[in-house]
Design an enzyme around this catalytic site. Structure first.
Site, mmCIF file in Angstrom:
data_model
loop_
_atom_site.group_PDB
_atom_site.id
_atom_site.type_symbol
_atom_site.label_atom_id
_atom_site.label_comp_id
_atom_site.label_asym_id
_atom_site.label_seq_id
_atom_site.Cartn_x
_atom_site.Cartn_y
_atom_site.Cartn_z
ATOM 1 N N SER A 243 11.839 -13.973 -25.465
ATOM 2 C CA SER A 243 11.079 -13.854 -26.815
ATOM 3 C C SER A 243 12.077 -14.040 -27.914
ATOM 4 O O SER A 243 11.209 -15.050 -28.740
ATOM 5 C CB SER A 243 10.817 -12.286 -26.588
ATOM 6 O OG SER A 243 10.183 -12.241 -25.328
ATOM 7 N N ARG B 80 19.058 -11.388 -17.121
ATOM 8 C CA ARG B 80 19.495 -12.192 -17.341
ATOM 9 C C ARG B 80 20.896 -12.487 -16.747
ATOM 10 O O ARG B 80 21.399 -13.004 -15.319
ATOM 11 C CB ARG B 80 18.925 -13.006 -18.765
ATOM 12 C CG ARG B 80 17.295 -13.005 -18.556
ATOM 13 C CD ARG B 80 16.918 -13.138 -19.984
ATOM 14 N NE ARG B 80 16.998 -12.080 -19.821
ATOM 15 C CZ ARG B 80 16.928 -11.619 -21.520
ATOM 16 N NH1 ARG B 80 16.060 -12.891 -22.432
ATOM 17 N NH2 ARG B 80 16.897 -10.754 -22.387
ATOM 18 N N HIS C 277 9.202 -13.400 -18.256
ATOM 19 C CA HIS C 277 8.572 -12.233 -17.380
ATOM 20 C C HIS C 277 7.320 -12.364 -16.627
ATOM 21 O O HIS C 277 7.475 -11.979 -15.608
ATOM 22 C CB HIS C 277 8.265 -11.114 -18.681
ATOM 23 C CG HIS C 277 8.911 -11.289 -20.150
ATOM 24 N ND1 HIS C 277 8.346 -11.231 -20.864
ATOM 25 C CD2 HIS C 277 9.458 -10.580 -20.194
ATOM 26 C CE1 HIS C 277 9.485 -11.091 -21.742
ATOM 27 N NE2 HIS C 277 10.119 -10.273 -21.324
HETATM 28 P P1 ADP Z 1 13.034 -4.963 -23.930
HETATM 29 O O1 ADP Z 1 13.191 -5.034 -25.344
HETATM 30 O O2 ADP Z 1 12.725 -3.703 -23.199
HETATM 31 O O3 ADP Z 1 14.312 -5.281 -23.528
HETATM 32 P P2 ADP Z 1 11.930 -8.144 -23.449
HETATM 33 O O4 ADP Z 1 10.192 -7.795 -23.670
HETATM 34 O O5 ADP Z 1 12.991 -8.287 -24.081
HETATM 35 O O6 ADP Z 1 11.270 -5.820 -23.402
HETATM 36 O O7 ADP Z 1 12.410 -7.724 -21.708
HETATM 37 C C1 ADP Z 1 11.893 -6.997 -20.734
HETATM 38 C C2 ADP Z 1 11.918 -6.823 -19.174
HETATM 39 O O8 ADP Z 1 12.617 -7.980 -18.889
HETATM 40 C C3 ADP Z 1 13.957 -6.781 -19.349
HETATM 41 O O9 ADP Z 1 14.281 -5.650 -18.530
HETATM 42 C C4 ADP Z 1 14.381 -8.244 -19.672
HETATM 43 O O10 ADP Z 1 15.727 -7.643 -19.047
HETATM 44 C C5 ADP Z 1 13.752 -9.037 -19.039
HETATM 45 N N1 ADP Z 1 13.895 -10.469 -18.876
HETATM 46 C C6 ADP Z 1 13.453 -10.967 -20.244
HETATM 47 N N2 ADP Z 1 13.568 -12.130 -20.345
HETATM 48 C C7 ADP Z 1 13.198 -12.481 -19.355
HETATM 49 C C8 ADP Z 1 13.788 -13.873 -18.375
HETATM 50 N N3 ADP Z 1 14.150 -15.042 -18.306
HETATM 51 N N4 ADP Z 1 14.303 -13.035 -16.341
HETATM 52 C C9 ADP Z 1 13.963 -12.449 -16.071
HETATM 53 N N5 ADP Z 1 13.943 -11.369 -17.007
HETATM 54 C C10 ADP Z 1 13.767 -11.246 -17.930
#
Ligand code: ADP
Length: 161
Positions: A128, A90, A17
């Site tokens: 996460s 991802r 993130h």
């Molecule tokens: P949500 O519940 O909306 O999916 P997340 O906290 O899981 O929320 O993810 C928020 C954003 O960050 C999403 O667009 C997700 O694809 C992106 N994201 C999560 N992990 C990564 C990563 N390792 N690299 C790039 N983007 C990521």
């Protein structure tokens, strides 16, 4: 002034993130990281905890604000005087979900643009949920989450176990 909203659960924030925030902060004048309630997920951390961890982890980026909301994303985006949403991508598995969300929000408000940023290769496997799983089973999360929140995540999750 170009403002981008980065919405997500951030339960908890990971280096994946943070990498997206840092890159977005170079492209936009202001980046608003917005923690939201995803009804499809049962969070491990409260909204306040997630905001706190994010604030610490992003303290070094001057043009970032951390906020939280529950409700319709398009309304939130409008309330922050912008029409741009930034999401990270991802694997192919993210694509389906993100594609549907982006089209749905466009249907609700055609002026909103969702912009996707590709993950950096070193974080392509970071999530996460994987972080929480590792902590639960006593594994190391070094290099997966921001250093300043590593210990808090560990303590918080193991307190609850
Ligand atoms: P949500 O519940 O909306 O999916 P997340 O906290 O899981 O929320 O993810 C928020 C954003 O960050 C999403 O667009 C997700 O694809 C992106 N994201 C999560 N992990 C990564 C990563 N390792 N690299 C790039 N983007 C990521």
């Amino acid at each position: 002034m170009r403002i981008a909203v980065c919405p997500g659960s951030f339960d908890p924030v990971t280096l994946g993130h943070l990498d997206i925030f840092e890159r977005a902060a170079k492209m936009f004048d202001e980046v608003i990281v917005a923690v939201f309630h995803n009804p499809g997920k049962r969070p491990a951390f409260s909204m306040e905890e997630r905001v706190h961890l994010l604030k610490e982890a992003t303290a070094h980026i001057p043009n970032i604000q951390v906020d939280c909301f529950s409700g319709l994303l398009n309304e939130y985006v409008r309330s922050r005087n912008t029409n741009i949403i930034v999401r990270g991508l991802r694997a192919l598995t993210d694509f389906e979900y993100e594609f549907q969300r982006a089209l749905l929000i466009k249907h609700v408000d055609p002026n909103i643009e969702t912009v996707f940023m590709m993950t950096s290769s070193e974080y392509s496997f970071v999530s996460s949920s994987a972080t929480k799983e590792l902590v639960k089973f006593g594994g190391s999360i070094k290099g997966l989450v921001p250093e300043n929140v590593e210990e808090q995540i560990f303590r918080r999750l193991n307190d609850r176990a």
